[in-house]
Write an enzyme that holds these catalytic residues in place. Structure first.
Site, PDB file in Angstrom:
ATOM      1  N   THR A 221       1.105  -1.266   0.270  1.00  0.00           N
ATOM      2  CA  THR A 221       0.142   0.050   0.172  1.00  0.00           C
ATOM      3  C   THR A 221       0.908   1.108  -0.011  1.00  0.00           C
ATOM      4  O   THR A 221       1.703   1.401   0.929  1.00  0.00           O
ATOM      5  CB  THR A 221      -0.693  -0.293   0.977  1.00  0.00           C
ATOM      6  OG1 THR A 221      -1.926  -1.199   1.672  1.00  0.00           O
ATOM      7  CG2 THR A 221      -1.853   0.807   1.796  1.00  0.00           C
ATOM      8  N   ARG A 249     -14.112  -7.547  -1.269  1.00  0.00           N
ATOM      9  CA  ARG A 249     -13.300  -7.602   0.380  1.00  0.00           C
ATOM     10  C   ARG A 249     -12.943  -6.051  -0.071  1.00  0.00           C
ATOM     11  O   ARG A 249     -11.858  -5.196  -1.081  1.00  0.00           O
ATOM     12  CB  ARG A 249     -11.854  -8.354   0.502  1.00  0.00           C
ATOM     13  CG  ARG A 249     -11.085  -8.304   1.434  1.00  0.00           C
ATOM     14  CD  ARG A 249      -9.824  -7.106   1.425  1.00  0.00           C
ATOM     15  NE  ARG A 249      -9.256  -6.921   2.767  1.00  0.00           N
ATOM     16  CZ  ARG A 249      -8.016  -6.201   2.929  1.00  0.00           C
ATOM     17  NH1 ARG A 249      -8.143  -5.416   1.991  1.00  0.00           N
ATOM     18  NH2 ARG A 249      -7.970  -6.102   4.114  1.00  0.00           N
ATOM     19  N   GLY A 251     -10.540  -2.942   2.424  1.00  0.00           N
ATOM     20  CA  GLY A 251     -10.168  -3.100   3.745  1.00  0.00           C
ATOM     21  C   GLY A 251     -10.224  -2.002   3.949  1.00  0.00           C
ATOM     22  O   GLY A 251     -10.883  -0.473   3.790  1.00  0.00           O
ATOM     23  N   ASP A 252      -8.910  -1.868   4.986  1.00  0.00           N
ATOM     24  CA  ASP A 252      -9.044   0.042   5.747  1.00  0.00           C
ATOM     25  C   ASP A 252      -8.444   1.330   4.555  1.00  0.00           C
ATOM     26  O   ASP A 252      -9.117   2.696   4.824  1.00  0.00           O
ATOM     27  CB  ASP A 252      -8.396  -0.254   6.522  1.00  0.00           C
ATOM     28  CG  ASP A 252      -7.064  -0.021   6.735  1.00  0.00           C
ATOM     29  OD1 ASP A 252      -6.686  -0.434   5.542  1.00  0.00           O
ATOM     30  OD2 ASP A 252      -5.504   0.540   6.591  1.00  0.00           O
ATOM     31  N   THR A 271      -1.183   1.606   6.703  1.00  0.00           N
ATOM     32  CA  THR A 271      -0.742   0.216   5.990  1.00  0.00           C
ATOM     33  C   THR A 271      -0.774  -1.382   6.983  1.00  0.00           C
ATOM     34  O   THR A 271       0.094  -1.536   7.872  1.00  0.00           O
ATOM     35  CB  THR A 271       0.765   0.458   4.886  1.00  0.00           C
ATOM     36  OG1 THR A 271       1.184  -0.801   4.192  1.00  0.00           O
ATOM     37  CG2 THR A 271       1.691   0.880   6.141  1.00  0.00           C
ATOM     38  N   GLY A 272      -1.156  -1.926   6.247  1.00  0.00           N
ATOM     39  CA  GLY A 272      -1.083  -2.885   7.190  1.00  0.00           C
ATOM     40  C   GLY A 272      -2.185  -4.349   6.707  1.00  0.00           C
ATOM     41  O   GLY A 272      -3.264  -4.046   5.844  1.00  0.00           O
ATOM     42  N   GLY A 274      -5.757  -4.811   6.745  1.00  0.00           N
ATOM     43  CA  GLY A 274      -6.841  -3.792   6.871  1.00  0.00           C
ATOM     44  C   GLY A 274      -7.592  -3.596   8.101  1.00  0.00           C
ATOM     45  O   GLY A 274      -8.518  -2.727   8.820  1.00  0.00           O
TER      46      GLY A 274
END
Length: 357
Positions: A221, A249, A251-252, A271-272, A274
Site C-alpha cells: 500500500t 473485499r 480494506g481500511d 498500511t497493514g 486492514g
C-alpha cells in the site's frame, strides 16, 4: 484603574481568554510558512536479501515522490494537491501494490481502493473495488469534489470516475509477473488450486517483469501526508488490497478514519492488516489521542501500534500541524521518507534502520 492601564490588561489577557473559550490561542497556532511531507510504500516483511538494483530502484521511487511533493510545497502548493500527485506517482510504479502492480484477488483479477482527505475542511472521498481506473486516488478526489458522497464502490465507482475524466484502462494494465506468482503462492498456502492464468488475457506488450522468485512483502500500500505553508494538512492512501483476497473485499484504505485521516491537528496514512485498522478506527484514533489525551503525534502513533494493534499488524506515517513526523511499523520493513522546509530529507526501508539522506 486608568483607561490606558485597562487597555494594557486587555491585551495581556486576550490570548488566555481566547484559549480558555476553546478557540486556539496565539501560542497554539501552527507555524506559518513551514511545510512538511512524508510518504510510505507499505508495511511488510520485505527481505533484507533484496539485491542492490532492487533496493536502489525502491529508493529512487521514494526519493522521486518526496522531491515532487517538496517542489509543490515549496512553491506554495496545497497539501491536498501534493498528496494526490505523490500517490499518483506511486500508483504508476509497479514496485508497489497500488495501481500498476496491484495484487491479484482469489479469482485472478484486480480490485483497487483509495481515499483522500482534506484536514482543513474534513472533506473526504474514497473508492473501493474499482477495476478499470488507472489512478484510483484521482477517482477518490473526484468523489470528494464532484459528488455528495464519501465512498463509491464497484461498477458505480468505475463509471463515475470515467465519466468525470479519469483514464480508463483494462485489467491487464495492472498485471505484473511478480504479483501473479505471489497470488499463486498465496493460493497454494491456503490449500487452494493455483490459477494457471489471470482472469483476463495478457497482451504481448506485457512481458514478465522479473524472473526472480516472489518476495514476501515486496512493495505494498502507498500513502502520503503533507502540511502546506498555510498550515493545512491532507492525507491520501491507495492499495490493491490483500493477495488472494475474496472478490469484493474492502480494506481500511477506502475507509476514512481507519486507514486514512486528516483534520486540523494531524494527517495519517496507514498500511497493514486492514481489518484490524477498521475494527479500531486507527487513523482517527491517532487524532483522538492527540486531542483528548494530549499525546504528541509520535506518542499517539506508537500507542496505536503497540497498545491497540497486534505485533505485525502494520504501520503508519503521520504529521502534526507543526510539521513533526512519526513513521513507525511493527513489521520488519516499511519503505518511507520525510522532507520539510528546514532541509530535512530522509529515506529508510527497514524499521530497525536509521533514515538516511
Amino acid at each position: 484603574m486608568s483607561n490606558r492601564a485597562a487597555r494594557i490588561m486587555t491585551v495581556i489577557l486576550l490570548p488566555m481568554i481566547v484559549g480558555s473559550s476553546g478557540v486556539q490561542s496565539i501560542a497554539d497556532q501552527p507555524k506559518a510558512g513551514r511545510w512538511a511531507i512524508a510518504l510510505h510504500g507499505g508495511a511488510g516483511n520485505r527481505s533484507r536479501e533484496m539485491d542492490r538494483d532492487e533496493r536502489e530502484s525502491l529508493e529512487r521511487s521514494l526519493r522521486g515522490g518526496l522531491n515532487a511533493g517538496k517542489d509543490i510545497l515549496s512553491s506554495g502548493g496545497s497539501s491536498l494537491d501534493v498528496v494526490e500527485a505523490v500517490v499518483v506517482m506511486l500508483e504508476d510504479d509497479p514496485q508497489f501494490n497500488a495501481g500498476k502492480g496491484a495484487v491479484f484477488n482469489r479469482v485472478g483479477a484486480h480490485e483497487l481502493d483509495a481515499s483522500i482527505m482534506d484536514g482543513s475542511t474534513l472533506r473526504c472521498g474514497a473508492v473501493a473495488g474499482v477495476k478499470f481506473v488507472k489512478n484510483p486516488i484521482k477517482a477518490a478526489r473526484l468523489v470528494m469534489e464532484r459528488s455528495p458522497h464519501v465512498l463509491l464502490a464497484g461498477e458505480g465507482a468505475d463509471q463515475f470516475a470515467i465519466e468525470n475524466g479519469c483514464e480508463r484502462v483494462t485489467q491487464d494494465y495492472f498485471y505484473t509477473d511478480r504479483r501473479f506468482r505471489e497470488m499463486q503462492d498465496a493460493l497454494a498456502k491456503q490449500g487452494l488450486e493455483p490459477l494457471a492464468k489471470p482472469a483476463y488475457s495478457i497482451h504481448p506488450h506485457d512481458p514478465p517483469t522479473s524472473d526472480k522468485p516472489a518476495l514476501e512483502g515486496a512493495g505494498g500500500t502507498v500513502g502520503c501526508v503533507a502540511l502546506d505553508s498555510r498550515g493545512h494538512l491532507a492525507a491520501a492512501t491507495s492499495t490493491g488490497g490483500l493477495t488472494g483476497k475474496l472478490p469484493g473485499r474492502v480494506g481500511d484504505t477506502a475507509i476514512c478514519g481507519a486507514g486514512n485521516y486528516a483534520n486540523k491537528n494531524c494527517a495519517v496514512s496507514a498500511t497493514g492488516r486492514g481489518e484490524q485498522y477498521i475494527r479500531h478506527s486507527i487513523a482517527a484514533k491517532v487524532a483522538w489521542l492527540m486531542a483528548e489525551r494530549r499525546l504528541t503525534v509520535d506518542e499517539a502513533v506508537r500507542h496505536c501500534l503497540d497498545e491497540i494493534l497486534k505485533p505485525g499488524d502494520g504501520g503508519m506515517i503521520a504529521l502534526d500541524r507543526d510539521g513533526k513526523v512519526s513513521m513507525h511499523a511493527t513489521t520488519a520493513a516499511m519503505p518511507r521518507g520525510f522532507a520539510d522546509s528546514t532541509g530535512r530529507f530522509e529515506l529508510a526501508i527497514w524499521i530497525d534502520a536509521q533514515v538516511s539522506p
